[in-house]
Design an enzyme around this catalytic site. Structure first.
Site, short mmCIF file in Angstrom:
data_model
loop_
_atom_site.label_atom_id
_atom_site.label_comp_id
_atom_site.label_asym_id
_atom_site.label_seq_id
_atom_site.Cartn_x
_atom_site.Cartn_y
_atom_site.Cartn_z
N PRO A 150 -70.69 -32.22 65.60
CA PRO A 150 -69.59 -32.81 66.37
C PRO A 150 -68.86 -31.71 67.14
O PRO A 150 -68.56 -30.66 66.61
CB PRO A 150 -68.70 -33.42 65.29
N GLU A 151 -68.61 -31.97 68.40
CA GLU A 151 -67.89 -31.02 69.25
C GLU A 151 -66.47 -31.55 69.48
O GLU A 151 -66.08 -32.55 68.89
CB GLU A 151 -68.66 -30.82 70.56
#
Ligand SMILES: [Zn+2]
Length: 315
Positions: free
Chosen positions: A50-51
């Site tokens: 996840p960014e």
């Protein structure tokens, strides 16, 4: 149904740092996790970390569910990565913030519960009985809700630290500014990129020039800015374009509720929509949407990378 809440108990409020030593750089997590090397990044985990847009979407989902609630019980898997979860028991949640890819839950005893989702971490309110073997930590709230961290591959982390004291979390502490930090301007990004001679994409993934960018949004922004990811220096004009495109793709990602390729889920279990709008990432072999050239996939510093040979010249 409440029996599971008593599984482990702990007192909070010690003010000490717990769980921090196990934190490691998000930029290397998915590389280390790739297992036996078979010519670079395995397809199965590409882009799974996840960014910033995914973590921000989780933050926004979490905020109305937990702010004002007291944490009345908690449990963490007995590994150094998750055991600190129970140290958050006792205080009330004041706010849910974010720095880069880290969630920062402010507690009213001047501590912070720090959560990094790693590769496969999902935060959600428990919907059924406690039977999911992949739950690594949970926190019971005074309204009966139970927040849980599910993490199949266990690259996530949990720590409880004195508020804003991140010395024990070196990757968090060393992050560059948030993309929308008013003090980060074109010149500032250019100067930050000049500090190192590693490939510009690898620099972005290090989190040091700017916080929160991972494989997906780095590929997207570099493609839109017309910058080859393997460049070791960029001009001031390129840095200005890159900053603008980074902000654009991250804002777009947030507006779309994040990019779901495999594991990422919103707090309510839904998927993001940004995967439907990616212009470069994951499109190797397909024509560039800007010029029609076939997009190429290369492995750059062990990370799968998609680029357009025409729009992103190497020179
Ligand atoms: Zn192109």
């Amino acid at each position: 149904m409440l029996g599971f809440l008593a599984r482990e108990r702990s007192c909070g409020g010690s003010g000490g740092v717990t769980g921090g030593a196990a934190f490691s750089g998000p930029s290397s997590e998915d590389v280390r996790a790739s297992g036996p090397r078979t010519g670079g990044e395995g397809r199965w985990h590409a882009g799974r970390v996840p960014e910033l847009p995914e973590v921000e979407t989780v933050r926004r989902g979490l905020e109305p569910l937990v702010v004002g609630r007291r944490i009345v019980d908690g449990w963490g898997h007995p590994s150094a990565k998750f055991a600190a979860a129970r140290d958050a028991v006792g205080p009330r949640v004041e706010a849910v913030g974010r720095r880069g890819k880290y969630l920062l839950v402010d507690l009213d005893d001047r501590r912070q519960l720090v959560v990094h989702l790693g590769m496969t971490g999902q935060l959600r309110l428990r919907s059924g009985p406690d039977v999911d073997p992949y739950v690594r930590a949970w926190w019971a709230l005074d309204d009966g809700g139970v927040l849980e961290l599910r993490d199949v591959r266990r690259f996530g982390r949990v720590a409880v630290v004195p508020a804003e004291e991140w010395a024990a979390l070196p990757t968090l502490a060393a992050q560059g500014p948030e993309p929308w930090d008013p003090e980060l301007d074109d010149d500032g990004l250019w100067r930050r990129l000049r500090r190192s001679r590693v490939h510009v994409k690898t620099q972005l993934l290090s989190q040091r020039p700017i916080a929160g960018v991972g494989n997906i949004y780095a590929d997207e922004a570099l493609w839109r800015a017309g910058i080859h990811p393997a460049r070791r220096t960029v001009t001031k004009a390129q840095a200005a374009r890159l900053l603008a495109e980074l902000r654009t793709v991250l804002e777009h990602g947030i507006a779309n509720g994040g990019t779901t390729l495999r594991d990422y889920r919103t707090v309510d279990g839904g998927e993001g929509r940004n995967q439907l709008e990616l212009g470069c990432y994951g499109r190797a072999g397909l024509p560039c949407l800007r010029c029609g050239t076939e997009l190429r996939r290369i492995v750059l510093d062990a990370r799968g990378t998609t680029l357009c040979p025409t729009c992103q010249p190497r020179r």
